[in-house]
Design a protein around this motif. Structure first.
Motif, short mmCIF file in Angstrom:
data_model
loop_
_atom_site.label_atom_id
_atom_site.label_comp_id
_atom_site.label_asym_id
_atom_site.label_seq_id
_atom_site.Cartn_x
_atom_site.Cartn_y
_atom_site.Cartn_z
N ASN A 14 -1.16 0.05 -6.07
CA ASN A 14 -0.53 -0.97 -5.24
C ASN A 14 0.36 -1.93 -6.05
O ASN A 14 0.59 -3.07 -5.64
N PRO B 222 -2.33 6.95 2.33
CA PRO B 222 -2.38 5.73 1.53
C PRO B 222 -3.01 6.04 0.18
O PRO B 222 -3.93 6.87 0.08
N GLU C 143 0.84 -1.19 0.00
CA GLU C 143 0.00 0.00 0.00
C GLU C 143 0.89 1.25 0.00
O GLU C 143 1.31 1.74 1.04
#
Length: 410
Positions: free
Chosen positions: A317, A63, A25
């Motif tokens: 990701n 994130p 992540e």
């Protein structure tokens, strides 16, 4: 899983956090200017709520997939870190306006000019909207409640939640830390989930960060706390468990079978006033912008001085060398083959550079450029050294799966 700590020194407030998330992540730094929004509603990660007439300028560690943030600061010197906490008997909200803890963190920074105001913002939104939504992109069924340390140059407050319920504690001692379990007496007794807390080993990590918070007196000491791998030589090498990887200590490295979590970004905030002649008192924040504080260099950032350090678009990701976070993963994941020996090859260089920067902070752009060059040199050194793989078979297999999912280069 995460750890957040604050130290109330004689000279002022120090804050630190490791953000522990899924190992692929990517997390990036983003600056958002103060605004007077024309819109009356605001779209957060999963929900839409009412907007306010004005928001404060912030810098956030985000994130890649969420609107909210794991940690951040605003133009008024407020800084917040959040923790996943596992609670019982509260359930998760299914309301269309339920908020992630990371959304609450960003909203607190955008709307609160002091620590007390930010806590009030979070509590008000919590009571009105509740907490809900998937907390992981990789594992959409993974959910949790949240706790926070909210600090400003005048002090710090711990805020813990269970659903729409909450409790606060003003930090009055020398230091305070939180991890992935409730800690406020009475509230923790009523709502903590001890089974999930044991799996997360939050008591072990909090024991170490609490001791660090009580004795830290400068930025370097806070970074030492975040780089703690446990054991008698805490800076040298991770201690691995098949259950939860290296989650027993603050500097977490992934690969557990039950819990796979990695310190994907780190932050230290220096909220102490600078008394040197000609210097102003704007808080200075030291960040990695990369995972694994042990393999990263702390770089200075300021809320009022945005820096162009990554592409404007968010990463995803899977491996993309356009982003600093992913470039650093080549160094970090290679170092894990023989973690102790790899760190020994460049930790002294890392510490020397940071000592110079802590004394005379460079600009953000200069620091990130220098860190890129140093980490590339460390990577080349490790490739040349070709250290033998020392990890047990189960750990190698787990990381092969993580690397494969991210399409990491060989």
């Amino acid at each position: 899983m995460c750890d957040t700590l604050v130290s109330l020194t004689d000279d002022g407030v120090l804050f630190a956090k490791n953000s522990d998330r899924d190992p692929n992540e990517a997390q990036v730094l983003r600056w958002y200017a103060a605004t007077e929004p024309a819109e009356t509603t605001l779209r957060c990660t999963w929900s839409e709520i009412d907007q306010v007439p004005r928001t404060h300028a912030v810098v956030l560690s985000q994130p890649w997939w969420m609107w909210g943030a794991e940690m951040g600061a605003n133009e008024h010197g407020v800084v917040i870190g959040n923790e996943a906490v596992f609670t019982r008997s509260t359930g998760r909200e299914r309301s269309e306006t339920a908020l992630l803890g990371m959304d609450l963190l960003r909203l607190g920074l955008e709307r609160g000019a002091t620590a007390q105001e930010a806590v009030g913002v979070i509590v008000d939104l919590l009571e009105r909207h509740g907490q809900g939504g998937a907390c992981s992109h990789e594992h959409p069924r993974f959910t949790y409640d949240n706790s926070f340390i909210v600090a400003d140059p005048d002090g710090a407050i711990v805020l813990e939640t269970a659903g729409r319920r909450w409790a606060t504690e003003t930090v009055t001692g020398r230091g305070r830390s939180i991890s992935n379990g409730l800690t406020i007496p009475g509230f923790a007794d009523k709502y903590a989930d001890p089974v999930r807390g044991r799996v997360a080993q939050c008591a072990s990590r909090r024991g170490r960060t609490q001791a660090s918070a009580e004795r830290a007196d400068d930025v370097a000491a806070m970074w030492a706390a975040l780089r703690d791998h446990g054991g008698e030589a805490p800076q040298l090498s991770a201690q691995w468990s098949p259950v939860n990887g290296a989650l027993a200590a603050p500097c977490a490295h992934a690969a557990g079978i039950v819990t796979t979590t990695q310190s994907t970004a780190s932050w230290v905030a220096d909220l102490r006033p600078d008394q040197r002649p000609g210097r102003h008192s704007e808080p200075l924040h030291w960040v990695t912008g990369t995972s694994a504080p042990c393999t990263s260099i702390a770089k200075p950032v300021r809320v009022t001085q945005p820096a162009d350090i990554d592409p404007a678009e968010m990463p995803i990701n899977t491996y993309d060398p356009a982003y600093r976070w992913w470039r650093h993963e080549r160094l970090h994941r290679l170092a894990l083959r023989d973690h102790g020996r790899a760190l020994a090859r460049f930790a002294e260089d890392r510490d020397r550079v940071e000592t110079e920067w802590f004394a005379e902070p460079p600009t953000t752009a200069a620091a990130f450029a220098a860190a890129d060059r140093l980490e590339e040199a460390w990577l080349e050194d490790l490739l040349g050294a070709d250290l033998a793989e020392t990890r047990p078979g189960w750990l190698r297999r787990r990381w092969r799966a993580i690397d494969g999912s991210a399409k990491m280069p060989a």
